[in-house]
Scaffold this active site. Structure first.
Site, PDB file in Angstrom:
ATOM      1  N   ARG A  79      50.443 -69.487   3.783  1.00 53.01           N
ATOM      2  CA  ARG A  79      50.378 -70.706   4.444  1.00 53.01           C
ATOM      3  C   ARG A  79      49.874 -71.820   2.982  1.00 53.01           C
ATOM      4  O   ARG A  79      50.279 -72.530   3.473  1.00 53.01           O
ATOM      5  CB  ARG A  79      50.231 -70.630   5.515  1.00 53.01           C
ATOM      6  N   ASN A 293      55.078 -63.623   4.178  1.00 54.88           N
ATOM      7  CA  ASN A 293      55.124 -62.125   3.634  1.00 54.88           C
ATOM      8  C   ASN A 293      55.551 -60.909   4.229  1.00 54.88           C
ATOM      9  O   ASN A 293      56.554 -61.176   5.112  1.00 54.88           O
ATOM     10  CB  ASN A 293      53.865 -61.551   3.669  1.00 54.88           C
TER      11      ASN A 293
END
Ligand SMILES: *[C@@H]1O[C@H](CO)[C@@H](O)[C@H](O)[C@H]1NC(C)=O
Ligand SMILES: *[C@@H]1O[C@H](CO)[C@@H](O)[C@H](O)[C@H]1NC(C)=O
Ligand SMILES: *[C@@H]1O[C@H](CO)[C@@H](O)[C@H](O)[C@H]1NC(C)=O
Ligand SMILES: *[C@@H]1O[C@H](CO)[C@@H](O)[C@H](O)[C@H]1NC(C)=O
Ligand SMILES: *[C@@H]1O[C@H](CO)[C@@H](O)[C@H](O)[C@H]1NC(C)=O
Ligand SMILES: *[C@@H]1O[C@H](CO)[C@@H](O)[C@H](O)[C@H]1NC(C)=O
Ligand SMILES: *[C@@H]1O[C@H](CO)[C@@H](O)[C@H](O)[C@H]1NC(C)=O
Length: 519
Positions: A79, A293
């Protein structure tokens, strides 16, 4: 000649009638980022998946990037990379924050939201932040005008009912019965109840997991409908696909194929409702779907699909016979994620690009589309993709660095991509569904080199004596030296990863569980 010509173009652009009018032609921007969603969890990527009709349609009508990578293979660094366009080596964001972390994203690391809000955009965020909870690190401190969401992962705090997880964790204890936690499986996180923020205040604690999608859809729709005077930027960081899995009752067993697929359908429905608000209001909107991810394989049937990226070397005798090849690893399934960009009239329908791209590229791309310059006082790892997405160029980079995360030397580079080659320095040490984790191994002196064009499953490293190996490993070493030099010359930041009770997010300091009555 080139200089003159570009000056001429610039003049044309300046006096083009469109730019003398009052209308703001800059696009609205919506980024939707799922959590722990695999490359193979999108039907457009992997036909075995049939639960994402909306996302598949976005791909049919937009651009699908097949070789797109998260900036890291775990939450916080990924992030951080998306929002700053910089690797953890520069921002200091190299591992996840805990529920009682005192630090967060460094105050002088600039986010996309800060850049776009200074450029006149209205900004909002919904969903999972995971870049700090203390003053100075909140989404409203980092460029967002409005926020609704959870401060970290869904399993970082109890909820009731608890949602599907492996192992199944208990619901939040009743007040004054903390001792119940003693009977919980040891790998359930024994933290206070999971909070939901509305701007800076805690709206619910514990949050009702099954209501999240509905609340997020409503927040997005209100924001989109209410923002008419300026272009807007919505960053929707969905909690979906991270355990514990939960969904509204209308999705109970809709697929008949388990909790994961039911929840994936809810995610697709949420994407559809955000998209429909966009279509009702303004079609000059760039809509970008991706994931932070790859799948969390340790969660077995509650984790997603890696598609063809099965990291076979890890299961070989040299790899130790097993271990995860997805989230937390440098194998393809750790960081190669779905990426679909939809922008009617600007992106040709049904385009597929295998250009090497990254979530690091999102910040420079959006900055360019907003017509502003990148901050000049630091280096960016991301590259401007705007002409790639609109079909002007076919590639923007040959080199990409994949950091090690959640295991071993956090933030250090564990693999380097050079065109079709992937040079791997670090493997193993992350548990799979069978609780196997091949030994953590450094291959620093003699990296593994895979040719992903012919070997996407990373099964057979190149012969170390081949000239192909020699060239790829040598170029990767030079690229790494260049990166280290650039980091040394850069303005880098450090992150406070310390923690204490004071860092806990709690609606009621006197409640050990942080349970507050609602309604
Ligand atoms: C957050 O605050 C802003 C500014 O006061 C407001 O416009 C917005 O609606 C608030 N967001 C929420 C979710 O309450
Ligand atoms: C604008 O947002 C408010 C809540 O902040 C909501 O009540 C209202 O319905 C929204 N307007 C539209 C047109 O959606
Ligand atoms: C879910 O649906 C399938 C068939 O669609 C059925 O066989 C199964 O029993 C259902 N499971 C539950 C828990 O209701
Ligand atoms: C946006 O495009 C859709 C067709 O895809 C159309 O139905 C809709 O009316 C357009 N919205 C606006 C606000 O023009
Ligand atoms: C680092 O910051 C200083 C002070 O703002 C600035 O002069 C310098 O150019 C920056 N360095 C880089 C690499 O941008
Ligand atoms: C590679 O080269 C080394 C020495 O140059 C030699 O000992 C080794 O047998 C070679 N390996 C293969 C697989 O050819
Ligand atoms: C952030 O501030 C620290 C301390 O002043 C400084 O060392 C660092 O270079 C700054 N980072 C950036 C990106 O400017």
């Amino acid at each position: 000649m080139i200089v003159l010509w570009s000056g001429f173009c610039f003049l044309l652009w300046m006096f083009h009638p469109a730019y003398t009018a009052q209308t703001d032609l800059r696009p609205n921007i919506v980024i939707i980022m799922a959590d722990d969603m695999g490359w193979g969890d999108v039907g457009a990527n992997w036909p075995e998946t049939v639960d994402t009709p909306t996302i598949d349609k976005l791909a049919q009508e937009g651009l699908r990037l097949t070789d797109f990578h998260a900036g890291a293979s775990v939450c916080t660094p990924s992030r951080g990379a998306l929002l700053t366009g910089r690797l953890g080596l520069r921002t200091g964001l190299t591992k996840n924050f805990g529920t009682d972390s005192l630090g967060g994203i460094p105050t002088n690391e600039t986010t996309i939201a800060e850049i776009l809000s200074s450029a006149g955009y209205r900004t909002a965020m919904l969903g999972k932040w995971h870049l700090g909870t203390q003053p100075g690190h909140h989404p409203l401190d980092k460029g967002f005008h409005s926020y609704l969401g959870v401060p970290y992962s869904l399993d970082m705090g109890c909820s009731d009912p608890p949602g599907a997880n492996v192992p199944l964790c208990p619901a939040c204890p009743e007040e004054n019965s903390v001792y119940l936690y003693d009977s919980a499986p040891s790998d359930c996180i024994m933290d206070p109840a999971l909070p939901l923020y509305r701007n800076r205040s805690i709206a619910h604690q514990p949050v009702k997991l099954a209501d999240l999608a509905t609340m997020y859809a409503e927040f997005a729709s209100n924001f989109i409908h209410n923002t008419s005077s300026a272009p807007y930027f919505l960053y929707a960081a969905l909690s979906h696909m991270h355990v514990p899995l939960a969904h509204a009752s209308q999705y109970d067993n809709v697929t008949g194929r388990g909790e994961y697929m039911d929840t994936l359908q809810e995610l697709d429905g949420l994407v559809e409702s955000i998209l429909s608000a966009v279509k009702q209001t303004n079609n000059n909107t760039l809509f970008w779907f991706t994931s932070d991810n790859g799948p969390w394989e340790e969660k077995c049937g509650l984790s997603g699909s890696v598609g063809p990226f099965i990291g076979m070397w890890q299961a070989s005798p040299e790899g130790g016979g097993g271990g995860s090849v997805a989230k937390r690893t440098i194998w393809e399934a750790g960081h190669r994620v779905p990426s679909i960009v939809y922008w009617p009239q600007h992106i040709k329908a049904g385009t597929v690009s295998n250009a090497l791209t990254s979530s690091l590229d999102i910040l420079p791309t959006l900055t360019s589309l907003a017509g502003v310059n990148l901050p000049a006082d630091r280096y960016f790892d991301g590259k401007d993709m705007s002409s790639l997405i609109t079909g002007g160029v076919r590639s923007i980079r040959e080199v990409l660095f994949h950091p090690i995360n959640g295991n071993g030397e956090d933030g250090e580079i564990g693999a380097v991509r050079l065109g079709c080659y992937k040079v791997v320095y670090y493997t193993g040490g992350v548990p799979d569904c069978f609780r196997q984790s091949g030994p953590a191994q450094s291959h620093a002196d003699s990296p593994l080199v895979f040719n992903l064009d012919v070997d996407p499953s990373e099964s057979s490293p190149l012969d170390r004596n081949s000239s192909e190996y020699f060239v790829a490993a040598g170029l990767a070493r030079m690229a790494l030296m260049g990166l280290r030099q650039s980091v040394r010359a850069d303005n880098t930041s450090t992150v406070d990863y310390s923690s204490s009770q004071e860092g806990r997010v709690c609606c009621d300091r006197d409640s050990p569980i942080c349970r507050c009555p609602w309604d």
